[in-house]
Design a protein around this motif. Sequence first.
Motif, PDB file in Angstrom:
ATOM      1  N   ARG A  25     -10.577  15.506   7.811  1.00 24.31           N
ATOM      2  CA  ARG A  25      -9.695  14.583   8.556  1.00 24.31           C
ATOM      3  C   ARG A  25      -9.996  13.136   8.183  1.00 24.31           C
ATOM      4  N   LEU A  26     -11.286  12.832   8.118  1.00 25.63           N
ATOM      5  CA  LEU A  26     -11.721  11.475   7.812  1.00 25.63           C
ATOM      6  C   LEU A  26     -11.316  11.089   6.392  1.00 25.63           C
ATOM      7  N   ARG A  27     -11.465  12.025   5.456  1.00 21.45           N
ATOM      8  CA  ARG A  27     -11.111  11.739   4.066  1.00 21.45           C
ATOM      9  C   ARG A  27      -9.622  11.442   3.923  1.00 21.45           C
ATOM     10  N   ARG A  28      -8.796  12.269   4.531  1.00 24.14           N
ATOM     11  CA  ARG A  28      -7.348  12.013   4.447  1.00 24.14           C
ATOM     12  C   ARG A  28      -6.985  10.680   5.095  1.00 24.14           C
ATOM     13  N   THR A  29      -7.619  10.415   6.233  1.00 26.87           N
ATOM     14  CA  THR A  29      -7.339   9.148   6.920  1.00 26.87           C
ATOM     15  C   THR A  29      -7.717   7.965   6.040  1.00 26.87           C
ATOM     16  N   ARG A  30      -8.878   8.080   5.377  1.00 27.80           N
ATOM     17  CA  ARG A  30      -9.342   6.983   4.511  1.00 27.80           C
ATOM     18  C   ARG A  30      -8.466   6.830   3.271  1.00 27.80           C
ATOM     19  N   GLU A  31      -8.026   7.944   2.712  1.00 28.52           N
ATOM     20  CA  GLU A  31      -7.322   7.880   1.418  1.00 28.52           C
ATOM     21  C   GLU A  31      -5.814   7.719   1.574  1.00 28.52           C
ATOM     22  N   ILE A  32      -5.283   8.023   2.742  1.00 31.77           N
ATOM     23  CA  ILE A  32      -3.818   7.975   2.921  1.00 31.77           C
ATOM     24  C   ILE A  32      -3.422   7.033   4.060  1.00 31.77           C
ATOM     25  N   TYR A  33      -3.860   7.346   5.268  1.00 29.97           N
ATOM     26  CA  TYR A  33      -3.393   6.579   6.442  1.00 29.97           C
ATOM     27  C   TYR A  33      -3.800   5.103   6.358  1.00 29.97           C
ATOM     28  N   ILE A  34      -5.089   4.879   6.115  1.00 32.28           N
ATOM     29  CA  ILE A  34      -5.580   3.497   6.146  1.00 32.28           C
ATOM     30  C   ILE A  34      -4.917   2.631   5.065  1.00 32.28           C
ATOM     31  N   PRO A  35      -4.898   3.072   3.782  1.00 36.18           N
ATOM     32  CA  PRO A  35      -4.249   2.202   2.785  1.00 36.18           C
ATOM     33  C   PRO A  35      -2.741   2.028   3.012  1.00 36.18           C
ATOM     34  N   PHE A  36      -2.083   3.085   3.496  1.00 30.58           N
ATOM     35  CA  PHE A  36      -0.635   2.947   3.733  1.00 30.58           C
ATOM     36  C   PHE A  36      -0.366   1.873   4.791  1.00 30.58           C
ATOM     37  N   HIS A  37      -0.996   2.017   5.935  1.00 30.24           N
ATOM     38  CA  HIS A  37      -0.694   1.069   7.010  1.00 30.24           C
ATOM     39  C   HIS A  37      -1.274  -0.312   6.735  1.00 30.24           C
ATOM     40  N   ALA A  38      -2.373  -0.376   5.983  1.00 32.50           N
ATOM     41  CA  ALA A  38      -2.905  -1.690   5.590  1.00 32.50           C
ATOM     42  C   ALA A  38      -1.885  -2.424   4.720  1.00 32.50           C
ATOM     43  N   ARG A  39      -1.215  -1.671   3.851  1.00 31.80           N
ATOM     44  CA  ARG A  39      -0.235  -2.319   2.982  1.00 31.80           C
ATOM     45  C   ARG A  39       0.996  -2.775   3.765  1.00 31.80           C
ATOM     46  N   VAL A  40       1.454  -1.937   4.680  1.00 27.56           N
ATOM     47  CA  VAL A  40       2.578  -2.359   5.531  1.00 27.56           C
ATOM     48  C   VAL A  40       2.188  -3.625   6.304  1.00 27.56           C
ATOM     49  N   ALA A  41       0.984  -3.607   6.892  1.00 27.17           N
ATOM     50  CA  ALA A  41       0.520  -4.761   7.675  1.00 27.17           C
ATOM     51  C   ALA A  41       0.437  -6.019   6.813  1.00 27.17           C
ATOM     52  N   ALA A  42      -0.055  -5.860   5.586  1.00 30.62           N
ATOM     53  CA  ALA A  42      -0.224  -7.020   4.705  1.00 30.62           C
ATOM     54  C   ALA A  42       1.130  -7.580   4.255  1.00 30.62           C
ATOM     55  N   GLU A  43       2.053  -6.685   3.918  1.00 33.47           N
ATOM     56  CA  GLU A  43       3.390  -7.158   3.522  1.00 33.47           C
ATOM     57  C   GLU A  43       4.050  -7.903   4.677  1.00 33.47           C
ATOM     58  N   LEU A  44       3.856  -7.371   5.871  1.00 31.51           N
ATOM     59  CA  LEU A  44       4.450  -8.005   7.048  1.00 31.51           C
ATOM     60  C   LEU A  44       3.786  -9.346   7.351  1.00 31.51           C
ATOM     61  N   ALA A  45       2.460  -9.387   7.342  1.00 29.70           N
ATOM     62  CA  ALA A  45       1.748 -10.628   7.681  1.00 29.70           C
ATOM     63  C   ALA A  45       2.126 -11.757   6.726  1.00 29.70           C
ATOM     64  N   GLN A  46       2.290 -11.418   5.447  1.00 25.08           N
ATOM     65  CA  GLN A  46       2.660 -12.452   4.486  1.00 25.08           C
ATOM     66  C   GLN A  46       4.057 -12.997   4.766  1.00 25.08           C
ATOM     67  N   ARG A  47       4.969 -12.118   5.163  1.00 28.19           N
ATOM     68  CA  ARG A  47       6.317 -12.599   5.487  1.00 28.19           C
ATOM     69  C   ARG A  47       6.299 -13.469   6.747  1.00 28.19           C
ATOM     70  N   LEU A  48       5.511 -13.072   7.729  1.00 29.51           N
ATOM     71  CA  LEU A  48       5.391 -13.889   8.942  1.00 29.51           C
ATOM     72  C   LEU A  48       4.812 -15.266   8.597  1.00 29.51           C
ATOM     73  N   ALA A  49       3.783 -15.265   7.748  1.00 32.42           N
ATOM     74  CA  ALA A  49       3.145 -16.532   7.381  1.00 32.42           C
ATOM     75  C   ALA A  49       4.132 -17.463   6.668  1.00 32.42           C
ATOM     76  N   ARG A  50       5.101 -16.867   5.963  1.00 37.78           N
ATOM     77  CA  ARG A  50       6.129 -17.680   5.289  1.00 37.78           C
ATOM     78  C   ARG A  50       7.229 -18.125   6.243  1.00 37.78           C
ATOM     79  N   GLY A  51       7.103 -17.752   7.499  1.00 41.15           N
ATOM     80  CA  GLY A  51       8.105 -18.177   8.477  1.00 41.15           C
ATOM     81  C   GLY A  51       9.264 -17.210   8.628  1.00 41.15           C
ATOM     82  N   GLU A  52       9.165 -16.034   8.008  1.00 44.98           N
ATOM     83  CA  GLU A  52      10.228 -15.039   8.133  1.00 44.98           C
ATOM     84  C   GLU A  52       9.973 -14.160   9.357  1.00 44.98           C
ATOM     85  N   GLN A  53      11.027 -13.596   9.889  1.00 40.80           N
ATOM     86  CA  GLN A  53      10.915 -12.661  11.020  1.00 40.80           C
ATOM     87  C   GLN A  53      11.694 -11.413  10.631  1.00 40.80           C
TER      88      GLN A  53
END
Lengths: 263, 263
Positions: free
Chosen positions: B116-144
């Motif tokens: 469970r931990l391996r799948r979470t580390r290799e799939i869940y965490i990087p997927f949602h980290a990337r969504v979060a990062a793409e979103l945070a960068q757009r927010l920082a640019r003033g986009e909503q």
Amino acid sequence: MGFGTMAQTFNAVTVENGTGMGRFMLVCEHASNAFPDAFGDLGIDADTARSHVAWDPGALALARALSKRLDSVLIHAGVSRLIQDLNRPPNAQSAMPEKSEVYLIPGNRDLTTAERLRRTREIYIPFHARVAAELAQRLARGEQPAFVTVHSFTPVYFGQPRNVEIGFIHDGDASFAETVLDRARVTTGHRCELNAPYSAADGVAHTLRLHATPYGLRHVMIEVRNDLLAEDAAVTRIADGLAEALRRALEWLEDVGNGKETV
Amino acid sequence: MGFGTMAQTFNAVTVENGTGMGRFMLVCEHASNAFPDAFGDLGIDADTARSHVAWDPGALALARALSKRLDSVLIHAGVSRLIQDLNRPPNAQSAMPEKSEVYLIPGNRDLTTAERLRRTREIYIPFHARVAAELAQRLARGEQPAFVTVHSFTPVYFGQPRNVEIGFIHDGDASFAETVLDRARVTTGHRCELNAPYSAADGVAHTLRLHATPYGLRHVMIEVRNDLLAEDAAVTRIADGLAEALRRALEWLEDVGNGKETV
């Protein structure tokens, strides 16, 4: 410069006691008043850099004492909140404030989009990614950590003294904050209040909202008036009381859930 | 094996059209029925691997068509939801289900914590980290950005046919989903319903709750019945209608906010 906190390099995020077996996750977003070379001193003077607008004085010492007592992971930030306030969305004015309380922050005036983006990439994204990753791994292991952020607040704000000594702030679900508060009144002996000196409605519960609420985790943001954290002995005493309150609150809520107590 | 989708290597997350100037963020968590060597085929047969329990058939094609029409970023997953369902918390039973609808998944039976931990580390965490990062960068640019997840559902579930053709599901804030729904009835000509064939109360809105709700973003999870996405021409037609509905909904809500319309 004269700041004790200028630094050539920096870590956006530090994890301590990552193998702790306790039931809590502790986060301290305003742990540091470091102004790394990459961002500079923002044109502020040494007094401002040492003041509550640059960090939460005493919060890291308190968080570390709680981490030890609760044998729980602590995640803390490595730069001043004036460079990036990690407890605000990156698009909030207060994330990189031009003015904080009565202090002007020249280096945040008319920030370019490129600079906002750079700080978000180098500080906000890695910090919250690490909190998310530490949390997801605990969830995958079947744990349900209680999520606690540790802050301090200034005794005088815009010239007004604040009587509250320790505040317990929640996001969506009030139950854990209320339960900790009830116990902390006894275990700390301090004047404790719910959602004081401010509340989630003031936009100060970003970290709780981003990490704890989506997973339905028990959570609380603890705010201690910083004059109570000026001496090591006081930090130790408050940490003893808060750790006891946190532990008892979790036990009580779990006993209620298990039918061992009546509400 | 016979799966067309076995793969030696895998990407947990792929970002397309990252420089798109549109106002949306599109996410497709169930885009793939790939079973990379690192996780194996979970003991399922080829029929199961092609079925709706392994992925959302047609969803990626629809999401790509929307990304093109809306000139907006698309983030999609690279492994089957049976390995890790990215639209569930990693501690949910349904994140790595032993049984999905009527299909048994032998490789998920009695999963070890380490797996469970391996799948979470290799799939869940990087997927949602990337969504979060793409979103945070757009927010920082003033986009909503308006946050849109793209799914498909099976026309028959536990033997029961589903009449709804396109569902619009929301997390906390219903306004965007309702506004898109009203327009999609006209622009797609399909039978559209709110919070159907299921709703956030069924635990299916994890991605919205994790990314959109904490920032107060307009959001909707779009669910298209997968028999409507079997042919390219149909995908094109539905994408035309949905893109128009999404665009008009955003314009209308912004005009209301600007006082150009009355509610």
